[in-house]
Design a protein around this motif. Structure first.
Motif, PDB file in Angstrom:
ATOM      1  N   SER A   1       0.823  -1.215   0.000  1.00  0.00           N
ATOM      2  CA  SER A   1       0.000   0.000   0.000  1.00  0.00           C
ATOM      3  C   SER A   1       0.856   1.263   0.000  1.00  0.00           C
ATOM      4  O   SER A   1       0.353   2.352  -0.294  1.00  0.00           O
TER       5      SER A   1
ATOM      6  N   ALA B   1      -5.272  -0.339   4.142  1.00  0.00           N
ATOM      7  CA  ALA B   1      -4.563  -1.611   4.267  1.00  0.00           C
ATOM      8  C   ALA B   1      -4.087  -1.885   5.691  1.00  0.00           C
ATOM      9  O   ALA B   1      -3.751  -3.019   6.017  1.00  0.00           O
TER      10      ALA B   1
ATOM     11  N   VAL C   1      -4.748   5.090   1.119  1.00  0.00           N
ATOM     12  CA  VAL C   1      -4.494   3.703   0.709  1.00  0.00           C
ATOM     13  C   VAL C   1      -3.792   2.941   1.827  1.00  0.00           C
ATOM     14  O   VAL C   1      -4.157   1.810   2.147  1.00  0.00           O
ATOM     15  N   TYR C   2      -2.784   3.574   2.434  1.00  0.00           N
ATOM     16  CA  TYR C   2      -2.068   2.937   3.541  1.00  0.00           C
ATOM     17  C   TYR C   2      -3.026   2.617   4.688  1.00  0.00           C
ATOM     18  O   TYR C   2      -3.000   1.523   5.248  1.00  0.00           O
TER      19      TYR C   2
END
Length: 127
Positions: free
Chosen positions: A45, A63, A59-60
């Protein structure tokens, strides 16, 4: 940002989650090779940061939040696909590992700013 004893409690909680995920996986998992191969997969990610810090943090955080792997557990059980629970346990274990090391969910301002405090070289600047 979190600091002091609360930060350490959250890190200890991450360690407990990691240990529980490993224990559950050991009880019912499909082998340690799969665990080893997929354990760092959520870190892919990081590629989200190619789109800038806001997209990267989003996104991080997707995840590295417990929400999606727990939804995978629920969906797997309800859908009768117990085999998918092992992927969720690996994912949950990774998140616990990261939290135990002090890596938290990211703020969009900078990669080093997390809900567990500032990480990396920026940590000295934040003091």
């Amino acid at each position: 940002m979190t600091h002091g004893a609360v930060r350490w409690w959250l890190r200890l909680e991450g360690l407990a989650v990691l240990c529980a995920a490993i224990w559950l996986y050991e009880q019912h998992g499909t082998g340690w090779l799969l665990f080893a191969l997929l354990f760092l997969a959520p870190d892919l990610s990081f590629a989200g940061y190619l789109g800038g810090p806001r997209i990267g943090a989003l996104v991080y955080n997707l995840a590295h939040s417990y929400v999606l792997p727990l939804a995978l557990v629920l969906g797997s059980v309800v859908g009768g696909r117990i085999d998918l629970v092992w992927f969720a346990l690996i994912w949950i274990g990774h998140i616990g590992f990261d939290r135990a090391l002090g890596f938290g969910l990211k703020y969009p301002g900078a990669f080093a700013e997390t809900h567990l405090g500032v990480i990396g070289r920026d940590r000295a600047v934040a003091r």
